[in-house]
Design a protein around this motif. Structure first.
Motif, mmCIF file in Angstrom:
data_model
loop_
_atom_site.group_PDB
_atom_site.id
_atom_site.type_symbol
_atom_site.label_atom_id
_atom_site.label_comp_id
_atom_site.label_asym_id
_atom_site.label_seq_id
_atom_site.Cartn_x
_atom_site.Cartn_y
_atom_site.Cartn_z
ATOM 1 N N GLU A 121 1.266 -1.147 0.017
ATOM 2 C CA GLU A 121 0.104 0.073 -0.358
ATOM 3 C C GLU A 121 1.110 0.947 0.012
ATOM 4 N N ALA A 122 2.007 1.091 0.829
ATOM 5 C CA ALA A 122 3.008 2.415 0.744
ATOM 6 C C ALA A 122 3.364 2.908 -0.866
ATOM 7 N N THR A 123 3.576 1.887 -1.373
ATOM 8 C CA THR A 123 4.914 2.212 -2.843
ATOM 9 C C THR A 123 3.578 2.169 -3.862
ATOM 10 N N VAL A 124 1.894 1.748 -3.503
ATOM 11 C CA VAL A 124 0.288 1.945 -4.316
ATOM 12 C C VAL A 124 0.791 3.336 -3.951
ATOM 13 N N GLY A 125 0.672 3.906 -3.421
ATOM 14 C CA GLY A 125 0.040 5.320 -2.319
ATOM 15 C C GLY A 125 0.369 6.404 -3.034
ATOM 16 N N GLU A 126 2.011 6.267 -2.695
ATOM 17 C CA GLU A 126 3.284 7.447 -3.199
ATOM 18 C C GLU A 126 3.942 6.722 -4.485
ATOM 19 N N ILE A 127 3.903 5.991 -4.981
ATOM 20 C CA ILE A 127 4.724 6.242 -6.238
ATOM 21 C C ILE A 127 4.048 4.974 -7.625
ATOM 22 N N THR A 128 3.032 4.408 -7.324
ATOM 23 C CA THR A 128 2.512 3.166 -8.639
ATOM 24 C C THR A 128 1.613 4.222 -9.337
ATOM 25 N N HIS A 129 0.516 4.515 -8.086
ATOM 26 C CA HIS A 129 -0.682 5.260 -9.835
ATOM 27 C C HIS A 129 -0.257 6.239 -10.292
ATOM 28 N N ALA A 130 0.998 7.557 -9.589
ATOM 29 C CA ALA A 130 1.031 7.861 -9.944
ATOM 30 C C ALA A 130 2.018 7.713 -11.346
ATOM 31 N N ARG A 131 2.861 6.880 -11.123
ATOM 32 C CA ARG A 131 3.443 6.609 -12.616
ATOM 33 C C ARG A 131 2.721 6.448 -13.441
ATOM 34 N N TYR A 132 1.678 5.149 -13.105
ATOM 35 C CA TYR A 132 1.023 4.172 -14.561
ATOM 36 C C TYR A 132 -0.469 5.671 -14.678
ATOM 37 N N GLY A 133 -0.295 6.047 -13.971
ATOM 38 C CA GLY A 133 -1.543 7.542 -14.499
ATOM 39 C C GLY A 133 -0.727 8.506 -15.702
ATOM 40 N N SER A 134 0.492 8.539 -14.694
ATOM 41 C CA SER A 134 1.090 9.634 -15.371
ATOM 42 C C SER A 134 0.595 9.646 -17.544
ATOM 43 N N PRO A 135 0.604 9.032 -18.333
ATOM 44 C CA PRO A 135 0.554 9.963 -19.281
ATOM 45 C C PRO A 135 -0.883 9.713 -19.126
ATOM 46 N N TYR A 136 -1.953 10.441 -18.823
ATOM 47 C CA TYR A 136 -3.215 10.024 -18.941
ATOM 48 C C TYR A 136 -3.838 11.527 -17.912
ATOM 49 N N PRO A 137 -5.365 12.371 -19.202
ATOM 50 C CA PRO A 137 -5.671 12.606 -17.977
ATOM 51 C C PRO A 137 -6.486 12.378 -16.723
ATOM 52 N N PRO A 139 -9.954 12.139 -15.064
ATOM 53 C CA PRO A 139 -9.905 10.836 -13.638
ATOM 54 C C PRO A 139 -9.642 9.484 -14.491
ATOM 55 N N LEU A 140 -9.119 9.596 -15.825
ATOM 56 C CA LEU A 140 -8.966 8.825 -16.435
ATOM 57 C C LEU A 140 -8.007 7.589 -16.320
ATOM 58 N N ASN A 141 -6.502 8.841 -15.923
ATOM 59 C CA ASN A 141 -4.958 8.100 -15.031
ATOM 60 C C ASN A 141 -6.206 7.300 -13.447
ATOM 61 N N HIS A 142 -6.811 7.893 -13.254
ATOM 62 C CA HIS A 142 -6.639 7.465 -11.605
ATOM 63 C C HIS A 142 -7.769 6.192 -12.030
ATOM 64 N N ILE A 143 -8.718 6.074 -13.082
ATOM 65 C CA ILE A 143 -9.361 4.846 -13.020
ATOM 66 C C ILE A 143 -9.014 3.788 -13.766
ATOM 67 N N LEU A 144 -7.694 3.778 -14.668
ATOM 68 C CA LEU A 144 -6.845 2.608 -15.456
ATOM 69 C C LEU A 144 -6.035 2.171 -13.752
ATOM 70 N N ALA A 145 -5.416 3.146 -13.329
ATOM 71 C CA ALA A 145 -4.489 2.637 -11.765
ATOM 72 C C ALA A 145 -5.261 1.537 -11.239
ATOM 73 N N TYR A 146 -6.614 1.909 -11.071
ATOM 74 C CA TYR A 146 -6.831 1.482 -9.729
ATOM 75 C C TYR A 146 -7.764 -0.227 -10.817
ATOM 76 N N GLN A 147 -7.539 0.120 -11.925
ATOM 77 C CA GLN A 147 -8.142 -0.802 -13.096
ATOM 78 C C GLN A 147 -7.076 -2.504 -12.862
ATOM 79 N N LYS A 148 -5.442 -2.217 -12.802
ATOM 80 C CA LYS A 148 -4.340 -1.894 -13.078
ATOM 81 C C LYS A 148 -4.390 -2.696 -12.536
ATOM 82 N N GLN A 149 -4.231 -2.349 -10.736
ATOM 83 C CA GLN A 149 -3.764 -2.582 -9.396
ATOM 84 C C GLN A 149 -5.536 -4.108 -8.932
#
Length: 250
Positions: A121-137, A139-149
């Motif tokens: 959870e620490a890595t997901v919250g601080e790094i992974t979600h932001a990194r994975y969603g960075s190319p997208y606007p 709310p798509l960045n959050h939706i795709l990151a949660y889908q991947k998780q």
């Protein structure tokens, strides 16, 4: 034969630094190392939607003429059919041993990397979600990151890793590194003086572990405990990626 290797774009800085700094993706690093070891010309391209362009939904993939091939195993077979192989010099016993160690890496290191990125959870919250969603606007960045998780957690549950603790995962990584270190010994590569697919695979994963920023260094420290594995990664980086200038592992 020029190969076009496509990987997932994570941020503008990754694109601009691609020539000097490889993306935080172990499979892409393994494929790239394999193609370099085969001495094949390659152009690396990053696309935000690369996963959706891939025939398997996974990255990286190569595009040669009108053919598209994804993931290391199928890429190795495709390249072999074109007359390029790193393991032709091995006998049948050695080939079986190589495949067994490749299975170990895929079952342990790859799974552990996914766990650290998407289940800690620490890595997901601080790094992974932001990194994975960075190319997208939004709310798509959050939706795709949660889908991947959700996809990764479902996979972890299916293979029996769903209830593992971080300490248990790190212990699995240590055991894998110990086995690899013992097999490598004092050799330049796992099967003496010439690299094979196993060397490309191990390099891709260990290099990614050693150079990817996480919330702590526990994972990379497991690799650093084995000096011959660290020297192995440095050797491949310097020999096959010398055009990158001073290596990340120097």
């Amino acid at each position: 034969m020029q190969l076009l290797l496509l990987c997932r774009e994570t941020s503008w800085s990754d694109i601009l630094c691609l020539g000097a700094e490889r993306e935080r993706d172990p499979v892409r690093n393994s494929v790239h190392a394999f193609l370099q070891m085969c001495n094949l010309p390659i152009k690396v391209v990053c696309r935000a939607n690369a996963e959706y362009m891939s025939p398997s939904g996974k990255v990286p993939f190569i595009h040669v003429g009108n053919q598209v091939v994804s993931e290391l195993g199928p890429i190795v077979q495709f390249v072999k059919a074109k007359g390029h192989s790193l393991s032709d010099g091995l006998d049948e016993v050695q080939k079986a041993e190589m495949k067994a160690y490749m299975e170990l890496v895929n079952n342990m290191l790859l799974t552990a990397e996914l766990y650290l990125q998407w289940c800690d959870e620490a890595t997901v919250g601080e790094i992974t979600h932001a990194r994975y969603g960075s190319p997208y606007p939004w709310p798509l960045n959050h939706i795709l990151a949660y889908q991947k998780q959700w996809e990764v957690k479902r996979k972890m549950k299916a293979i029996g890793w769903g209830k593992k603790t971080l300490d248990q995962v790190l212990e699995d990584v240590d055991q894998c590194c110990q086995a690899l270190s013992q097999r490598l010994g004092t050799q330049l590569y796992f099967f003496n003086k010439q690299p094979t697919e196993l060397d490309a695979l191990v390099f891709g994963h260990l290099y990614t572990i050693l150079t990817t920023q996480l919330t702590n260094d526990e994972l990379s420290e497991k690799v650093k405990n084995y000096s011959n594995l660290l020297a192995f990664c440095r050797r491949i980086e310097q020999h096959y990626f010398e055009d990158r200038g001073k290596g990340r592992l120097s």
